[in-house]
Write a protein that holds these residues in place. Structure first.
Motif, PDB file in Angstrom:
ATOM      1  N   ASP A 260      -7.474  -3.573  -5.336  1.00  0.00           N
ATOM      2  CA  ASP A 260      -8.006  -4.568  -4.393  1.00  0.00           C
ATOM      3  C   ASP A 260      -7.280  -5.907  -4.510  1.00  0.00           C
ATOM      4  O   ASP A 260      -7.136  -6.613  -3.525  1.00  0.00           O
ATOM      5  CB  ASP A 260      -9.507  -4.798  -4.646  1.00  0.00           C
ATOM      6  CG  ASP A 260     -10.343  -3.749  -3.944  1.00  0.00           C
ATOM      7  OD1 ASP A 260      -9.821  -3.122  -3.003  1.00  0.00           O
ATOM      8  OD2 ASP A 260     -11.504  -3.547  -4.338  1.00  0.00           O
TER       9      ASP A 260
ATOM     10  N   TYR B 244       0.822  -1.230   0.000  1.00  0.00           N
ATOM     11  CA  TYR B 244       0.000   0.000   0.000  1.00  0.00           C
ATOM     12  C   TYR B 244       0.846   1.265   0.000  1.00  0.00           C
ATOM     13  O   TYR B 244       0.543   2.238   0.692  1.00  0.00           O
ATOM     14  CB  TYR B 244      -0.983  -0.001   1.177  1.00  0.00           C
ATOM     15  CG  TYR B 244      -1.878  -1.208   1.186  1.00  0.00           C
ATOM     16  CD1 TYR B 244      -2.769  -1.451   0.151  1.00  0.00           C
ATOM     17  CD2 TYR B 244      -1.830  -2.127   2.222  1.00  0.00           C
ATOM     18  CE1 TYR B 244      -3.578  -2.568   0.135  1.00  0.00           C
ATOM     19  CE2 TYR B 244      -2.636  -3.259   2.226  1.00  0.00           C
ATOM     20  CZ  TYR B 244      -3.503  -3.467   1.182  1.00  0.00           C
ATOM     21  OH  TYR B 244      -4.294  -4.580   1.163  1.00  0.00           O
TER      22      TYR B 244
ATOM     23  N   PRO C 142      -0.814   0.191  11.790  1.00  0.00           N
ATOM     24  CA  PRO C 142      -1.064  -0.404  13.108  1.00  0.00           C
ATOM     25  C   PRO C 142      -0.090  -1.528  13.434  1.00  0.00           C
ATOM     26  O   PRO C 142       0.359  -1.649  14.559  1.00  0.00           O
ATOM     27  CB  PRO C 142      -2.494  -0.939  12.991  1.00  0.00           C
ATOM     28  CG  PRO C 142      -3.103  -0.166  11.905  1.00  0.00           C
ATOM     29  CD  PRO C 142      -2.002   0.155  10.967  1.00  0.00           C
ATOM     30  N   ARG C 143       0.259  -2.337  12.420  1.00  0.00           N
ATOM     31  CA  ARG C 143       1.178  -3.445  12.665  1.00  0.00           C
ATOM     32  C   ARG C 143       2.542  -2.924  13.108  1.00  0.00           C
ATOM     33  O   ARG C 143       3.138  -3.406  14.052  1.00  0.00           O
ATOM     34  CB  ARG C 143       1.329  -4.279  11.385  1.00  0.00           C
ATOM     35  CG  ARG C 143       0.327  -5.424  11.314  1.00  0.00           C
ATOM     36  CD  ARG C 143       0.644  -6.287  10.129  1.00  0.00           C
ATOM     37  NE  ARG C 143       0.156  -5.690   8.894  1.00  0.00           N
ATOM     38  CZ  ARG C 143       0.600  -6.011   7.696  1.00  0.00           C
ATOM     39  NH1 ARG C 143       1.543  -6.881   7.552  1.00  0.00           N
ATOM     40  NH2 ARG C 143       0.096  -5.439   6.621  1.00  0.00           N
TER      41      ARG C 143
ATOM     42  N   GLU D 186      -3.720   5.394   0.521  1.00  0.00           N
ATOM     43  CA  GLU D 186      -3.240   5.944   1.784  1.00  0.00           C
ATOM     44  C   GLU D 186      -4.131   5.479   2.940  1.00  0.00           C
ATOM     45  O   GLU D 186      -3.631   5.117   4.017  1.00  0.00           O
ATOM     46  CB  GLU D 186      -3.224   7.482   1.674  1.00  0.00           C
ATOM     47  CG  GLU D 186      -2.500   8.201   2.784  1.00  0.00           C
ATOM     48  CD  GLU D 186      -1.041   7.779   2.947  1.00  0.00           C
ATOM     49  OE1 GLU D 186      -0.423   7.368   1.964  1.00  0.00           O
ATOM     50  OE2 GLU D 186      -0.553   7.837   4.089  1.00  0.00           O
ATOM     51  N   ASP D 187      -5.428   5.464   2.690  1.00  0.00           N
ATOM     52  CA  ASP D 187      -6.399   5.040   3.698  1.00  0.00           C
ATOM     53  C   ASP D 187      -6.156   3.571   4.084  1.00  0.00           C
ATOM     54  O   ASP D 187      -6.149   3.214   5.258  1.00  0.00           O
ATOM     55  CB  ASP D 187      -7.804   5.212   3.109  1.00  0.00           C
ATOM     56  CG  ASP D 187      -8.869   5.038   4.155  1.00  0.00           C
ATOM     57  OD1 ASP D 187      -8.698   5.610   5.246  1.00  0.00           O
ATOM     58  OD2 ASP D 187      -9.856   4.316   3.881  1.00  0.00           O
ATOM     59  N   LYS D 188      -5.949   2.741   3.066  1.00  0.00           N
ATOM     60  CA  LYS D 188      -5.726   1.319   3.323  1.00  0.00           C
ATOM     61  C   LYS D 188      -4.389   1.104   4.054  1.00  0.00           C
ATOM     62  O   LYS D 188      -4.271   0.253   4.918  1.00  0.00           O
ATOM     63  CB  LYS D 188      -5.735   0.541   1.997  1.00  0.00           C
ATOM     64  CG  LYS D 188      -6.192  -0.877   2.179  1.00  0.00           C
ATOM     65  CD  LYS D 188      -6.924  -1.378   0.973  1.00  0.00           C
ATOM     66  CE  LYS D 188      -7.560  -2.719   1.242  1.00  0.00           C
ATOM     67  NZ  LYS D 188      -8.367  -3.201   0.149  1.00  0.00           N
ATOM     68  N   ARG D 189      -3.411   1.910   3.685  1.00  0.00           N
ATOM     69  CA  ARG D 189      -2.105   1.802   4.337  1.00  0.00           C
ATOM     70  C   ARG D 189      -2.224   2.115   5.836  1.00  0.00           C
ATOM     71  O   ARG D 189      -1.663   1.432   6.677  1.00  0.00           O
ATOM     72  CB  ARG D 189      -1.119   2.778   3.682  1.00  0.00           C
ATOM     73  CG  ARG D 189       0.339   2.545   4.063  1.00  0.00           C
ATOM     74  CD  ARG D 189       1.231   3.464   3.281  1.00  0.00           C
ATOM     75  NE  ARG D 189       1.155   4.824   3.781  1.00  0.00           N
ATOM     76  CZ  ARG D 189       1.937   5.311   4.732  1.00  0.00           C
ATOM     77  NH1 ARG D 189       2.865   4.555   5.268  1.00  0.00           N
ATOM     78  NH2 ARG D 189       1.814   6.545   5.144  1.00  0.00           N
ATOM     79  N   LYS D 190      -3.017   3.163   6.134  1.00  0.00           N
ATOM     80  CA  LYS D 190      -3.206   3.540   7.540  1.00  0.00           C
ATOM     81  C   LYS D 190      -3.896   2.427   8.312  1.00  0.00           C
ATOM     82  O   LYS D 190      -3.602   2.178   9.468  1.00  0.00           O
ATOM     83  CB  LYS D 190      -4.037   4.829   7.617  1.00  0.00           C
ATOM     84  CG  LYS D 190      -3.189   6.072   7.424  1.00  0.00           C
ATOM     85  CD  LYS D 190      -4.041   7.305   7.493  1.00  0.00           C
ATOM     86  CE  LYS D 190      -3.245   8.521   7.075  1.00  0.00           C
ATOM     87  NZ  LYS D 190      -4.112   9.647   6.740  1.00  0.00           N
ATOM     88  N   LYS D 191      -4.847   1.760   7.635  1.00  0.00           N
ATOM     89  CA  LYS D 191      -5.621   0.717   8.313  1.00  0.00           C
ATOM     90  C   LYS D 191      -4.815  -0.558   8.526  1.00  0.00           C
ATOM     91  O   LYS D 191      -4.946  -1.206   9.544  1.00  0.00           O
ATOM     92  CB  LYS D 191      -6.860   0.371   7.469  1.00  0.00           C
ATOM     93  CG  LYS D 191      -8.040   1.263   7.758  1.00  0.00           C
ATOM     94  CD  LYS D 191      -9.237   0.774   6.987  1.00  0.00           C
ATOM     95  CE  LYS D 191     -10.366   1.799   7.038  1.00  0.00           C
ATOM     96  NZ  LYS D 191     -11.377   1.548   6.024  1.00  0.00           N
ATOM     97  N   PHE D 192      -4.019  -0.949   7.517  1.00  0.00           N
ATOM     98  CA  PHE D 192      -3.391  -2.265   7.572  1.00  0.00           C
ATOM     99  C   PHE D 192      -1.892  -2.260   7.853  1.00  0.00           C
ATOM    100  O   PHE D 192      -1.398  -3.176   8.485  1.00  0.00           O
ATOM    101  CB  PHE D 192      -3.646  -3.026   6.264  1.00  0.00           C
ATOM    102  CG  PHE D 192      -5.087  -3.356   6.071  1.00  0.00           C
ATOM    103  CD1 PHE D 192      -5.656  -4.413   6.756  1.00  0.00           C
ATOM    104  CD2 PHE D 192      -5.890  -2.595   5.239  1.00  0.00           C
ATOM    105  CE1 PHE D 192      -6.997  -4.711   6.603  1.00  0.00           C
ATOM    106  CE2 PHE D 192      -7.229  -2.886   5.074  1.00  0.00           C
ATOM    107  CZ  PHE D 192      -7.789  -3.949   5.759  1.00  0.00           C
TER     108      PHE D 192
END
Lengths: 182, 139
Positions: A59, A16, B82-83, B73-79
């Motif tokens: 996706d 990502y 946090p790790r 960017e949104d997906k990066r923040k989510k996944f």
């Protein structure tokens, strides 16, 4: 872009990395757009389906396997599946009803617009008589400059069947040209 | 189409596209195939001409590019973040304490095993050492 650089970008995009994904988008948006435009013959559908292609790619990028296909081949396969769904929903066979480029929009290149408009009738004449698969081969070969191997991977066929499709398509076009010449 | 003709066609398309040779130069390379190659090559070049590369509008490229960028960017923040953050949050002293605690837990387990399985000489020796109080060592 070299294969090595491309694979590096794809690897970064899998984590990502927005910059990497942005670069992949910049690199391939025109190819996907061209493919869909010549399949659907519509600028609006080309934009819509190009956007959907990149959303699907985003996706599914975790599943992309560089050993099986190149990144552009993989993208075109997604675009092709979406185009097939589009025709299925519309309930009609693709027939390349090429749309004329707008002449008044601000961001259009005037030279390009004139060229597209002049070519539109010619495209209709040469391409619309081909079968769906023959059209796909012609677009991938002559617009996207894919090799036969890449076309085979994008269409899920063997190289032999691509050669055969190309031969039949060119033979049909040859006949059209001969009729035009009288 | 036989392989020779197919290969000649491929070669000519590439050479003409790269402006390395004209159509007549290329046909001259294959005098035996000329009769069948020429009409196919002319058809291929006609298709090449009617499928020019077009560009999507700048408005589309920019607006959808920005949307895509925001989604990534949104997906990066989510996944991804946090790790990484959860790994950084544990300070070394806490990690060392946790290891010590784990080791003690293993010792306690061994001790309990010794109490239950007293028949094993090796374990009995270890358990007796643990049970002996300072100053009251057994002879």
């Amino acid at each position: 872009m070299k294969d090595k650089e491309l694979l590096k970008l794809v690897k970064q995009a899998k984590n990502y990395d927005s910059k990497a994904f942005g670069l992949l988008y910049e690199q391939f948006v025109s190819k996907v757009y061209n493919y869909i435009y010549y399949r659907t013959g519509s600028f609006i559908e080309a934009e819509d389906l190009t956007a959907q292609t990149f959303l699907k790619a985003f996706d599914a990028i975790g599943k992309f396997d560089g050993q099986k296909a190149s990144f552009p081949t993989w993208l075109i396969r997604i675009a092709n599946n979406l185009t097939i769904d589009y025709f299925r929903l519309k309930g009609r066979r693709p027939e390349v009803p090429i749309e004329y480029a707008c002449e008044n929009c601000d961001d259009c290149n005037l030279e390009e617009t004139v060229l597209i408009n002049a070519m539109s009738d010619r495209v209709k004449g040469l391409i619309s008589g081909l079968t769906d698969e023959q059209q796909q081969v012609m677009i991938l070969k002559f617009n996207l400059h894919f090799t036969n191997n890449e076309i085979a991977k994008a269409m899920g066929k063997t190289e032999g069947s691509i050669k055969s499709l190309q031969h039949r398509a060119l033979s049909k076009i040859r006949k059209i040209l001969e009729e035009e010449d009288g | 189409m036989d392989n020779k003709l197919e290969n000649a066609l491929e070669n000519c398309i590439t050479l003409i596209r790269n402006r390395e040779e004209g159509i007549d130069d290329c046909l001259a390379r294959y005098p035996n195939l000329r009769k069948s190659l020429e009409p196919l090559l002319r058809a291929a070049l006609a298709v090449d001409e009617v499928l020019p590369e077009i560009s999507p509008s700048m408005e589309f490229k920019k607006s959808f590019g920005a949307k895509l960028d925001a989604m990534v960017e949104d997906k990066r923040k989510k996944f991804v973040l946090p790790r990484k953050a959860s790994r950084k949050r544990i300070p070394p002293c806490v990690s060392a304490a946790a290891t010590k605690c784990f080791n003690n837990g293993v010792c306690n387990c061994l001790y309990l095993c010794c109490l239950r399985c007293g028949n094993d000489g090796c374990i009995r020796q270890q358990s007796s050492r643990q049970l002996t109080l300072p100053g009251k060592e057994s002879s």
